[in-house]
Design an enzyme around this catalytic site. Sequence first.
Site, PDB file in Angstrom:
ATOM      1  N   LEU A  65     -32.760 -41.552 -89.708  1.00  0.00           N
ATOM      2  CA  LEU A  65     -33.858 -40.898 -90.417  1.00  0.00           C
ATOM      3  C   LEU A  65     -33.343 -39.730 -91.255  1.00  0.00           C
ATOM      4  O   LEU A  65     -32.227 -39.259 -91.054  1.00  0.00           O
ATOM      5  CB  LEU A  65     -34.886 -40.431 -89.376  1.00  0.00           C
ATOM      6  CG  LEU A  65     -35.541 -41.591 -88.609  1.00  0.00           C
ATOM      7  CD1 LEU A  65     -36.211 -41.122 -87.320  1.00  0.00           C
ATOM      8  CD2 LEU A  65     -36.546 -42.309 -89.503  1.00  0.00           C
ATOM      9  N   PRO A  66     -34.178 -39.251 -92.189  1.00  0.00           N
ATOM     10  CA  PRO A  66     -33.678 -38.220 -93.112  1.00  0.00           C
ATOM     11  C   PRO A  66     -33.244 -36.903 -92.447  1.00  0.00           C
ATOM     12  O   PRO A  66     -32.168 -36.394 -92.760  1.00  0.00           O
ATOM     13  CB  PRO A  66     -34.860 -37.974 -94.063  1.00  0.00           C
ATOM     14  CG  PRO A  66     -35.676 -39.235 -94.003  1.00  0.00           C
ATOM     15  CD  PRO A  66     -35.506 -39.738 -92.598  1.00  0.00           C
ATOM     16  N   THR A  93     -28.082 -37.581 -89.764  1.00  0.00           N
ATOM     17  CA  THR A  93     -27.399 -36.280 -89.799  1.00  0.00           C
ATOM     18  C   THR A  93     -28.475 -35.210 -89.667  1.00  0.00           C
ATOM     19  O   THR A  93     -29.313 -35.056 -90.564  1.00  0.00           O
ATOM     20  CB  THR A  93     -26.656 -36.085 -91.137  1.00  0.00           C
ATOM     21  OG1 THR A  93     -25.726 -37.144 -91.310  1.00  0.00           O
ATOM     22  CG2 THR A  93     -25.925 -34.748 -91.151  1.00  0.00           C
ATOM     23  N   LYS A 168     -19.721 -33.754 -87.514  1.00  0.00           N
ATOM     24  CA  LYS A 168     -20.166 -34.218 -88.843  1.00  0.00           C
ATOM     25  C   LYS A 168     -20.288 -33.041 -89.819  1.00  0.00           C
ATOM     26  O   LYS A 168     -19.790 -33.094 -90.948  1.00  0.00           O
ATOM     27  CB  LYS A 168     -21.509 -34.937 -88.677  1.00  0.00           C
ATOM     28  CG  LYS A 168     -22.262 -35.230 -89.956  1.00  0.00           C
ATOM     29  CD  LYS A 168     -21.684 -36.380 -90.724  1.00  0.00           C
ATOM     30  CE  LYS A 168     -22.388 -36.571 -92.060  1.00  0.00           C
ATOM     31  NZ  LYS A 168     -21.754 -37.559 -92.892  1.00  0.00           N
ATOM     32  N   LYS A 243     -27.553 -30.741 -98.275  1.00  0.00           N
ATOM     33  CA  LYS A 243     -28.224 -30.800 -96.957  1.00  0.00           C
ATOM     34  C   LYS A 243     -27.206 -30.521 -95.834  1.00  0.00           C
ATOM     35  O   LYS A 243     -27.457 -29.707 -94.950  1.00  0.00           O
ATOM     36  CB  LYS A 243     -28.850 -32.191 -96.767  1.00  0.00           C
ATOM     37  CG  LYS A 243     -29.419 -32.425 -95.378  1.00  0.00           C
ATOM     38  CD  LYS A 243     -29.701 -33.898 -95.102  1.00  0.00           C
ATOM     39  CE  LYS A 243     -29.800 -34.121 -93.606  1.00  0.00           C
ATOM     40  NZ  LYS A 243     -29.953 -35.511 -93.226  1.00  0.00           N
TER      41      LYS A 243
END
Length: 297
Positions: A65-66, A93, A168, A243
Amino acid sequence: MARIAFIGLGNMGGGMAANLAKAGHDVRAFDLSDDALARAESAGCLRAADAATAVEGAEAVVTMLPAGTHVAQTYAAILPACAPGAVLIDCSTIDVATAKRVATQAVEAGFLAVDAPVSGGIAAAAAGTLTFMAGGPADAFERAEPFLSAMGKAVIHAGPSGAGQAAKICNNMILGATMIATCEAFGLAEKLGLSAQSFFAIASVSSGQSWSMTSYCPFPGVGPDTPADHDYQGGFAAALMLKDLRLSQQAASDAGADTPMGAKAAELYERFVREGQGGKDFSGIIELLGTSTSVRA
Ligand code: NAD
């Protein structure tokens, strides 16, 4: 073969769910977008009416998902419906704090949970060649590993819950900063009268070498074929890099870590995106730095 719920069938999740279906799994797919659901169906997944229906009887639940808010909302909806013993794998992420919180909620509800964000873009998701960095206890990782292996070329256990997200964002903080440094160096080399080709030939085998230089060169016409050779289209969008850099800066602030290069990279990508370039590949930031990319080597 296992029954797997897959929630979030966008650019990344679409290819990943297709690879699980291709591996012979029974994939129950859900997305808010009808188009995404139709693509998943044609790739061999079964359409579920909603997220809670998708997880019924599933051994594994994958979310792609976003952002953290979407993951938190989805976990709230699915936890009451998950099958006993299910492993929940969040590949999105998201921020470390939300990753840890949803994993705790899943464990408290009697499930296993890992955060398993990915490195590699849309092409790697489709080809099944992603790298997964997973956070969670050993038993949860062991349960998740075979499913992740069906979608990637490398699956690495980073540590406890949240460690996948930590790896990440640290990785992408390096990537954002080295990409900008590489772009700046091409600009300076040009102003000093060095051709881009000569500079690449030297830096790619010298101590200035990095993935940004040799595998993803931001200057057109030198090195391997990259988004720079296609007017910075495709690849990894600058908005997504921003982001990830924002997530790194939030995490740095929460943890009391000093990351001035990461902060500067976030500021520059902020400017680039504000100028309407968020859809371009992140290496397109070379244009913000004033390097004349029309000069071909
Ligand atoms: P995307 O926007 O293409 O896909 C997200 C999907 O989630 C959409 O189809 C959307 O409809 C769906 N969705 C949103 N809320 C939902 C909900 N509540 N229930 C069900 N479905 C819902 O995004 P993407 O490019 O696939 O990225 C997904 C994640 O992977 C992000 O966290 C991103 O940062 C990360 N990521 C992306 C890339 C990349 O190159 N695109 C690379 C590495 C990691």
